[in-house]
Design an enzyme around this catalytic site. Sequence first.
Site, PDB file in Angstrom:
ATOM      1  N   ASP A  13       2.737  -1.910  -3.919  1.00 29.16           N
ATOM      2  CA  ASP A  13       2.468  -0.690  -3.166  1.00 29.16           C
ATOM      3  C   ASP A  13       1.113  -0.881  -2.476  1.00 29.16           C
ATOM      4  O   ASP A  13       0.353  -1.800  -2.804  1.00 29.16           O
ATOM      5  CB  ASP A  13       2.437   0.498  -4.125  1.00 29.16           C
ATOM      6  CG  ASP A  13       2.092   1.798  -3.435  1.00 29.16           C
ATOM      7  OD1 ASP A  13       2.692   2.092  -2.396  1.00 29.16           O
ATOM      8  OD2 ASP A  13       1.181   2.497  -3.938  1.00 29.16           O
ATOM      9  N   ASP A  15      -1.250   2.162  -0.801  1.00 29.27           N
ATOM     10  CA  ASP A  15      -2.192   3.246  -1.086  1.00 29.27           C
ATOM     11  C   ASP A  15      -2.249   3.536  -2.580  1.00 29.27           C
ATOM     12  O   ASP A  15      -1.228   3.781  -3.217  1.00 29.27           O
ATOM     13  CB  ASP A  15      -1.766   4.528  -0.355  1.00 29.27           C
ATOM     14  CG  ASP A  15      -1.754   4.359   1.152  1.00 29.27           C
ATOM     15  OD1 ASP A  15      -2.629   3.650   1.659  1.00 29.27           O
ATOM     16  OD2 ASP A  15      -0.863   4.918   1.807  1.00 29.27           O
ATOM     17  N   ASP A 176       1.121   2.411  -8.310  1.00 28.36           N
ATOM     18  CA  ASP A 176       0.352   3.426  -9.025  1.00 28.36           C
ATOM     19  C   ASP A 176       1.103   4.729  -9.200  1.00 28.36           C
ATOM     20  O   ASP A 176       0.605   5.655  -9.837  1.00 28.36           O
ATOM     21  CB  ASP A 176      -0.939   3.728  -8.256  1.00 28.36           C
ATOM     22  CG  ASP A 176      -0.635   4.346  -6.895  1.00 28.36           C
ATOM     23  OD1 ASP A 176       0.054   3.683  -6.078  1.00 28.36           O
ATOM     24  OD2 ASP A 176      -1.044   5.486  -6.644  1.00 28.36           O
TER      25      ASP A 176
END
Length: 235
Positions: A13, A15, A176
């Site tokens: 991922d 961001d 995250d």
Amino acid sequence: MSRWKKLKAIAFDLDGTLIDSVPDLAAATQATLQEFDLASCSETQVRSWVGNGAEMLMRRALSSALERDVEQSLLNDVMPRFMHHYQQHLQRYSKLYPDVLTVLEALNAAGYQLAIVTNKPHKFTMPLLEAFKVEHLFSEVLGGDSLQRMKPDPLPLTHLLNHWQLERDELLMVGDSKNDILAAKAAGISSIGLTYGYNYGEDISLSSPDAVCEQFSEILTLVNNSVKVMEQENV
């Protein structure tokens, strides 16, 4: 730990995983709300809104400012202005998280194929990677608009499996957010959840990733340990 002893590729991922981009997203969101004479928002609020793409971020921002659900027609009017403001703020305040560059370079040098799988629009993803001089480390970059569906749908990950002709135990997802873990589970691949990113205020372990890391550098340790186990088994 040998759960990734067959690992050949890793999808990341963006961001909240590689880059802390919220300061710029917050600045763009605030500028957009101001342009439409709406109540502003805080950076803390934006941290709880990101993860489902730019349109969902603005839908949440508008709903907060108006204290009601947002009609699609208003969102359609606002989105081009948000895109404009974010283009102006793309890498003004964003930064790589600690150890990201070192770990990515080590994984690349070790021969792993690396990919970006983000819900951020592709037009913003590539300039960010280039700004931090990491774009050359990734063989594939998938934005939220690169395919018909984005995370938590498994399509971006199944696309990588097919594109790279990988078995499910040869691809790992690192992120995250619960969207990353849900996408990995739906695609039938393993996942690592990071605790420091943006996950709507939830503990990433609640999504039951295969491993949880508090620091990005721990990823390299987990992968290296799996490789060492594999080498010992082959002796």
